[in-house]
Scaffold this motif. Structure first.
Motif, PDB file in Angstrom:
ATOM      1  N   THR A  95      48.630 -32.830  76.444  1.00 27.35           N
ATOM      2  CA  THR A  95      49.950 -33.304  76.021  1.00 27.35           C
ATOM      3  C   THR A  95      50.824 -33.702  77.196  1.00 27.35           C
ATOM      4  O   THR A  95      51.825 -34.378  77.013  1.00 27.35           O
ATOM      5  CB  THR A  95      50.688 -32.229  75.209  1.00 27.35           C
ATOM      6  OG1 THR A  95      50.899 -31.074  76.041  1.00 27.35           O
ATOM      7  CG2 THR A  95      49.900 -31.829  73.970  1.00 27.35           C
ATOM      8  N   ASP A  96      50.475 -33.246  78.384  1.00 33.11           N
ATOM      9  CA  ASP A  96      51.253 -33.523  79.595  1.00 33.11           C
ATOM     10  C   ASP A  96      52.713 -33.109  79.458  1.00 33.11           C
ATOM     11  O   ASP A  96      53.613 -33.748  79.978  1.00 33.11           O
ATOM     12  CB  ASP A  96      51.158 -35.002  79.981  1.00 33.11           C
ATOM     13  CG  ASP A  96      49.757 -35.389  80.402  1.00 33.11           C
ATOM     14  OD1 ASP A  96      48.959 -34.477  80.659  1.00 33.11           O
ATOM     15  OD2 ASP A  96      49.476 -36.588  80.475  1.00 33.11           O
ATOM     16  N   THR A  97      52.952 -32.008  78.752  1.00 32.73           N
ATOM     17  CA  THR A  97      54.292 -31.458  78.606  1.00 32.73           C
ATOM     18  C   THR A  97      54.326 -30.091  79.289  1.00 32.73           C
ATOM     19  O   THR A  97      53.277 -29.473  79.485  1.00 32.73           O
ATOM     20  CB  THR A  97      54.670 -31.288  77.120  1.00 32.73           C
ATOM     21  OG1 THR A  97      53.713 -30.418  76.504  1.00 32.73           O
ATOM     22  CG2 THR A  97      54.695 -32.631  76.404  1.00 32.73           C
ATOM     23  N   PRO A  98      55.498 -29.609  79.653  1.00 28.67           N
ATOM     24  CA  PRO A  98      55.572 -28.272  80.249  1.00 28.67           C
ATOM     25  C   PRO A  98      55.018 -27.228  79.280  1.00 28.67           C
ATOM     26  O   PRO A  98      55.181 -27.351  78.062  1.00 28.67           O
ATOM     27  CB  PRO A  98      57.064 -28.055  80.482  1.00 28.67           C
ATOM     28  CG  PRO A  98      57.635 -29.428  80.557  1.00 28.67           C
ATOM     29  CD  PRO A  98      56.813 -30.272  79.635  1.00 28.67           C
ATOM     30  N   PRO A  99      54.352 -26.204  79.796  1.00 29.26           N
ATOM     31  CA  PRO A  99      53.771 -25.175  78.917  1.00 29.26           C
ATOM     32  C   PRO A  99      54.841 -24.434  78.124  1.00 29.26           C
ATOM     33  O   PRO A  99      55.952 -24.200  78.624  1.00 29.26           O
ATOM     34  CB  PRO A  99      53.063 -24.223  79.874  1.00 29.26           C
ATOM     35  CG  PRO A  99      53.052 -24.879  81.195  1.00 29.26           C
ATOM     36  CD  PRO A  99      54.070 -25.955  81.194  1.00 29.26           C
ATOM     37  N   ALA A 100      54.510 -24.065  76.903  1.00 28.62           N
ATOM     38  CA  ALA A 100      55.419 -23.292  76.060  1.00 28.62           C
ATOM     39  C   ALA A 100      55.540 -21.874  76.618  1.00 28.62           C
ATOM     40  O   ALA A 100      54.719 -21.426  77.416  1.00 28.62           O
ATOM     41  CB  ALA A 100      54.886 -23.256  74.634  1.00 28.62           C
ATOM     42  N   ALA A 101      56.555 -21.165  76.179  1.00 30.57           N
ATOM     43  CA  ALA A 101      56.825 -19.811  76.686  1.00 30.57           C
ATOM     44  C   ALA A 101      55.645 -18.874  76.427  1.00 30.57           C
ATOM     45  O   ALA A 101      55.298 -18.055  77.282  1.00 30.57           O
ATOM     46  CB  ALA A 101      58.093 -19.258  76.051  1.00 30.57           C
ATOM     47  N   GLY A 102      55.024 -18.976  75.275  1.00 30.55           N
ATOM     48  CA  GLY A 102      53.878 -18.122  74.970  1.00 30.55           C
ATOM     49  C   GLY A 102      52.709 -18.385  75.894  1.00 30.55           C
ATOM     50  O   GLY A 102      52.017 -17.461  76.325  1.00 30.55           O
ATOM     51  N   ARG A 103      52.478 -19.642  76.214  1.00 29.42           N
ATOM     52  CA  ARG A 103      51.391 -19.994  77.122  1.00 29.42           C
ATOM     53  C   ARG A 103      51.693 -19.501  78.536  1.00 29.42           C
ATOM     54  O   ARG A 103      50.801 -19.038  79.251  1.00 29.42           O
ATOM     55  CB  ARG A 103      51.190 -21.505  77.123  1.00 29.42           C
ATOM     56  CG  ARG A 103      49.958 -21.946  77.854  1.00 29.42           C
ATOM     57  CD  ARG A 103      49.758 -23.424  77.703  1.00 29.42           C
ATOM     58  NE  ARG A 103      49.292 -23.739  76.363  1.00 29.42           N
ATOM     59  CZ  ARG A 103      48.105 -24.235  76.086  1.00 29.42           C
ATOM     60  NH1 ARG A 103      47.265 -24.492  77.057  1.00 29.42           N
ATOM     61  NH2 ARG A 103      47.743 -24.488  74.854  1.00 29.42           N
TER      62      ARG A 103
END
Length: 130
Positions: A95-103
């Motif tokens: 996705t080339d997006t910043p990782p989510a908090a859970g990740r």
């Protein structure tokens, strides 16, 4: 229009993907700052609880210091000092997006807590085997 193989990574408009050398340099810089934080925590603990008690809890203090370093930066979505030094921005593959908090939390647990628990379980297993 040209055909681009699907195995190639997309590049951000302004940033290229980090090379192995940059990732290694960022990791070394983070390791340096974690060791500095651990040293400061050990000095504070030694003055507070004494050297003998510190020796009993040295490994736990190292884990707590490492969790503090990565937790305060990574969990808040901020780059670590090594990532900042090398201008690396972590992104989620695909996705080339910043990782989510859970990740990000899972990354910290995998990097810090799992090795500690593994060592603890191995030590207990070897103690029972004796």
């Amino acid at each position: 229009q040209t055909d681009v193989p699907t195995t190639e990574r997309k590049e951000w408009p302004m940033f290229a993907w980090a090379d192995q050398a940059e990732i290694l340099r960022a990791s070394q810089k983070d390791e340096y700052h974690v060791r500095q934080l651990q040293s400061m925590a050990e000095d504070a603990a030694e003055h507070t609880i004494g050297g003998r008690a510190l020796n009993s809890y040295r490994k736990e203090l190292e884990v707590a210091s490492t969790l503090a370093y990565y937790g305060l930066l990574t969990l808040r979505g901020l780059p670590t000092l090594g990532e900042e030094y090398c201008d690396i921005i972590p992104v989620t593959a695909g996705t080339d997006t910043p990782p989510a908090a859970g990740r990000r939390a899972a990354q910290i647990l995998w990097k810090v807590v799992c090795p500690y628990l593994g060592q603890l379980l191995l030590a207990r297993a070897s103690a029972r085997a004796r």
